[in-house]
Design an enzyme around this catalytic site. Structure first.
Site, PDB file in Angstrom:
ATOM      1  N   ILE A  77       0.850  -1.137  -0.024  1.00  0.00           N
ATOM      2  CA  ILE A  77       0.107   0.041   0.083  1.00  0.00           C
ATOM      3  C   ILE A  77       0.928   1.396   0.043  1.00  0.00           C
ATOM      4  CG2 ILE A  77      -1.875   1.322   1.152  1.00  0.00           C
ATOM      5  CD1 ILE A  77      -2.541  -1.391   2.557  1.00  0.00           C
ATOM      6  N   SER A  78       0.715   1.942  -1.184  1.00  0.00           N
ATOM      7  CA  SER A  78       1.691   3.216  -1.241  1.00  0.00           C
ATOM      8  C   SER A  78       1.393   4.197   0.004  1.00  0.00           C
ATOM      9  CB  SER A  78       1.411   3.854  -2.570  1.00  0.00           C
ATOM     10  OG  SER A  78       1.566   2.890  -3.756  1.00  0.00           O
ATOM     11  N   ALA A  79       2.476   5.000   0.398  1.00  0.00           N
ATOM     12  CA  ALA A  79       2.439   5.843   1.098  1.00  0.00           C
ATOM     13  C   ALA A  79       1.267   6.940   0.993  1.00  0.00           C
ATOM     14  CB  ALA A  79       3.749   6.842   1.289  1.00  0.00           C
TER      15      ALA A  79
END
Length: 413
Positions: A77-79
């Site tokens: 899950i990207s930042a």
């Protein structure tokens, strides 16, 4: 708003979301109310691996969701700051049709919140395990309207009509034709594009016969797999503790000679260039400026703990490095005083002195010409497109399908 279970957990998660939205607003990553509403609504912790704490799930950082047999991240899950940036620059509106390349679920749920019940969201991933996780998490969080497709994202996804936006959440080195062919004439393609080892999340819009970037930010993503896989060349200098990445066909090195160079003396130089503590955007510009020079170039990544006393680059993940076949010089940064940092360079090998001097000259030139918010034009053209000659500094990145041009403006200095 999506449902959640457990009274205590719900309150804790809601507080964490409010805190995250306040942080992203305060840092300028969120400016649009609909994007803030999406981050306030979507339960990020339901997309994280089991056992992830609420604090970790809502930290402004990456959450790893899957690793390969070698321990490297294959899905995450990207930042949140980067997800917010992509949503903002994509300009999504209620009713929009959005294709996501690279799944996981959470980002698709954010998109679904912004485009609303009249919108369409399709998320494509090549990994069946990622697809299954995304489907289950989306259903659990209440976003069953999002369609998750198991396919190679290089082909996009054909549906009834064109996409208003294509959001790519994996690192790409090229733009497959499907992504632009399936994009509406007024649509936006948001993609982390690797250019000579430097990855920038570009927001691209059609401009006649090519695409033009309207926004850009430095980022890191899991690399694309399948037919779009195009790994850069890795040159281990100290095993996996120090790796040089080469991302063009013009740069050749003698790996054994470079490894041997690290056993020799280190040349250390300082430049007169200093930066204040809010230096992130400055360094993005400097990195791309150094990569744009018509000379052998690579990107150095090191484990500082395991190479302490030998290698100390300015950036441990993406440090600009000038090269000859048997020598290298990379950018450094040390604290100058309580508020500023001073740039410099370290060099190894028989040509270390010349390379570090060149590195410092280029750093001073950037400081004088481009430090004050001057950014290059980035355009993406079909492969083989003849571009007019220019006296401006221009880096051309040829790939199978496209030719990316990074063109620096003229200056009066």
């Amino acid at each position: 708003m999506a449902p959640e279970s457990g009274t205590t957990e719900t309150l804790t998660a809601e507080a964490a979301r409010r805190q995250l939205v306040e942080q992203l607003r305060g840092q300028g990553w969120i400016t649009r109310p609909e994007v803030a509403a999406a981050f306030s609504a979507v339960p990020r912790h339901l997309f994280a691996p089991a056992g992830t704490s609420i604090e970790s799930a809502y930290a402004n950082d990456v959450v790893v969701t899957q690793r390969g047999s070698d321990g490297k991240t294959t899905s995450s899950i990207s930042a949140p700051w980067l997800q917010a940036y992509m949503l903002e620059t994509a300009g999504l509106r209620p009713g929009a049709r959005v294709l996501e390349i690279g799944s996981g679920g959470y980002n698709a749920a954010l998109i679904a919140e912004v485009v609303g019940p009249a919108g369409t969201v399709v998320s494509v991933d090549i990994d069946v395990r990622v697809v299954t996780h995304a489907q289950e998490a989306l259903a659990r969080a209440g976003y069953s309207q999002v369609e998750v497709v198991h396919a190679d994202g290089v082909h996009g996804h054909r549906a009834d009509g064109l996409w208003d936006a294509v959001l790519v959440t994996v690192e790409a080195s090229d733009l497959p034709p499907a992504w632009t062919d399936q994009l509406s004439p007024a649509g936006r393609l948001v993609v982390p594009l690797r250019m000579r080892g430097n990855t920038r999340c570009l927001t691209l819009q059609p401009a006649g016969d090519h695409l033009a970037a309207t926004a850009s930010v430095q980022c890191g993503f899991v690399a694309m797999q399948g037919h779009g896989r195009d790994p850069a060349r890795r040159v281990p200098l100290r095993g996996d503790d120090a790796v040089l990445t080469l991302d063009d066909d013009t740069t050749t090195t003698n790996a054994d000679a470079l490894r041997a160079a690290l056993d020799g003396p280190r040349v250390e130089v300082s430049s007169p260039v200093t930066l204040d503590m809010s230096m992130g955007t400055y360094l993005e510009s400097l990195h791309l400026w150094l990569a744009s020079q018509p000379r052998p170039y690579g990107v150095l990544r090191v484990d500082r703990d395991r190479t302490a006393g030998l290698l100390d680059p300015q950036d441990r993940f993406f440090c600009p490095t000038l090269l000859t076949s048997d020598s290298l010089a990379y950018l450094t940064m040390r604290r100058h005083d309580t508020t500023t940092w001073q740039l410099g360079g370290h060099g190894f090998g028989p040509h270390a002195t010349r390379l570090t001097d060149d590195l410092m000259e280029l750093t001073v030139a950037w400081d004088q010409q481009f430090r004050a918010g001057v950014v290059p034009d980035i355009t993406v053209h079909p492969a083989g497109t003849p571009l007019p000659d220019t006296e401006r500094l221009r880096l051309l990145v040829p790939r199978r399908h496209t030719l990316t041009a990074i063109t620096w403006p003229e200056t009066d200095r």
